[in-house]
Scaffold this active site. Structure first.
Site, PDB file in Angstrom:
ATOM      1  N   SER A 223      46.335  35.982  29.022  1.00  0.00           N
ATOM      2  CA  SER A 223      46.691  34.907  28.096  1.00  0.00           C
ATOM      3  C   SER A 223      45.488  33.981  27.951  1.00  0.00           C
ATOM      4  O   SER A 223      44.905  33.528  28.934  1.00  0.00           O
ATOM      5  CB  SER A 223      47.926  34.144  28.589  1.00  0.00           C
ATOM      6  OG  SER A 223      47.722  33.601  29.872  1.00  0.00           O
ATOM      7  N   GLY A 225      45.493  31.096  26.023  1.00  0.00           N
ATOM      8  CA  GLY A 225      45.896  29.807  25.494  1.00  0.00           C
ATOM      9  C   GLY A 225      45.880  29.807  23.979  1.00  0.00           C
ATOM     10  O   GLY A 225      46.421  30.699  23.325  1.00  0.00           O
ATOM     11  N   GLY A 228      44.985  32.988  21.903  1.00  0.00           N
ATOM     12  CA  GLY A 228      45.835  34.166  21.832  1.00  0.00           C
ATOM     13  C   GLY A 228      45.913  34.925  23.132  1.00  0.00           C
ATOM     14  O   GLY A 228      46.130  34.347  24.198  1.00  0.00           O
ATOM     15  N   GLY A 254      53.463  31.099  29.426  1.00  0.00           N
ATOM     16  CA  GLY A 254      52.896  32.351  29.909  1.00  0.00           C
ATOM     17  C   GLY A 254      53.957  33.314  30.408  1.00  0.00           C
ATOM     18  O   GLY A 254      53.831  34.539  30.253  1.00  0.00           O
ATOM     19  N   ASP A 255      55.021  32.771  30.987  1.00  0.00           N
ATOM     20  CA  ASP A 255      56.133  33.605  31.449  1.00  0.00           C
ATOM     21  C   ASP A 255      56.878  34.208  30.261  1.00  0.00           C
ATOM     22  O   ASP A 255      57.286  35.377  30.293  1.00  0.00           O
ATOM     23  CB  ASP A 255      57.099  32.775  32.298  1.00  0.00           C
ATOM     24  CG  ASP A 255      56.390  32.025  33.415  1.00  0.00           C
ATOM     25  OD1 ASP A 255      55.400  32.562  33.935  1.00  0.00           O
ATOM     26  OD2 ASP A 255      56.825  30.906  33.741  1.00  0.00           O
TER      27      ASP A 255
END
Length: 318
Positions: A223, A225, A228, A254-255
């Protein structure tokens, strides 16, 4: 079915304020309490999309009882492993511009018997699972090799082997990588720590993911941020992104991205599209709320294998 393990779950209390003023009384504009922990969040996002999921977690104290009570109505099957201590409570302060301040407790200290009971519970739940996800920090009393051992145990269990994803950081992630999980999902900072060098451009991330795959990891989902996500898997390296949205909270984004990737099949372009749709939707929701299908917009996601390797990275990792 997807099994998640959260070794250090808790309650996530989110407070929305106008502006954080240190040393003063801050009046809340709103607030909510959500089940907390990375694996718990993955299960919440999967359940919101109608995907069968089992959340394995230690449970103790009034926080443990409240956590299970919050998960029951949303379709997450919970396997509780009783522990002597109480689960942690975390506080997130969110300002209107998306600035997020987190206060995380360390959580309980687990005994050797409690750690072994958690391992047995995961193996027992994994019998019919497509994936097992080990996610989040390790509580006190748990060795840094816990995730690595979990990968090895699940690999050697029975005729059916669930694929294993580890979403951790620091030494627990480094040791898990050497055990050869099927998937890891670091952010840029976690990947930089894993390879021991800064990652300032997209090309740096591509090289780092390749180095990690050489250590035995099948697929790396990074990830980035606001930039993308990057997917490095067998025979492909893809970069994807979605248009910016108004950020309400980055907690759990993120999860949600990981849940989307697994919901999308756990491999390839379509999974990356789903991952980005889930992650983008999550940052537009309050607290650590997980997106529902009606929140997702897969059509706005762009994925390409024509990478701009000199592109500088500047987004905040999720």
């Amino acid at each position: 079915m997807i099994v998640t393990l959260t070794p250090n779950p808790g309650l996530d209390r989110t407070v929305e304020i106008e502006r954080l003023r240190r040393g003063e009384v801050n009046r809340a504009l709103g607030g909510r309490v959500d089940p907390g922990g990375k694996g718990v969040n993955v299960s919440r996002a999967l359940a919101a999309g109608g995907i069968a999921t089992v959340a394995v977690l230690p449970s103790g104290g009034p926080e443990g009882a409240q956590l299970s009570a919050l998960l029951a109505p949303i379709g997450v099957q919970v396997v509780q492993v009783p522990i002597a201590g109480s689960l942690r409570s975390n506080i997130t302060v969110v300002e209107p511009d998306g600035t997020t301040t987190k206060l995380n407790e360390s959580g309980p200290e687990l005994s050797t018997d409690e750690v072994r009971a958690i391992e047995r519970a995961v193996v027992g739940a994994a019998g019919n699972a497509a994936w097992v996800v080990g996610a989040g920090s390790l509580p006190r009393g748990v060795d840094a090799g816990f995730y690595a051992e979990l990968v090895s145990v699940l690999r050697d269990t029975g005729d059916h082997r669930a694929r294993v994803c580890i979403d951790g950081s620091g030494l627990p992630l480094a040791r898990a990588v050497d055990a050869g999980p099927d998937l890891i999902k670091p952010n840029t900072e976690e990947l930089a720590e894993l390879v021991g060098r800064p990652l300032r451009r997209l090309g740096d991330v591509v090289d780092a993911a390749a180095d990690v795959r050489k250590r035995g990891v099948d697929t790396v989902l990074v990830s980035l941020g606001a930039d993308g996500a990057l997917l490095a898997g067998p025979g492909e390296v893809l970069h994807g992104w979605a248009p910016p949205v108004r950020v309400r909270s980055t907690v759990g984004a993120g999860d949600a991205m990981l849940a989307g990737f697994l919901a999308g099949g756990g491999r390839g372009r379509s999974a990356l599209v789903a991952a980005l749709a889930y992650g983008t939707a999550a940052v537009g929701l309050p607290g650590s709320a997980m997106p529902r299908p009606s929140d997702l917009d897969l059509d706005v996601v762009v994925v390409t294998d024509e990478l701009d390797l000199d592109r500088a990275l500047g987004g905040t990792p999720t």
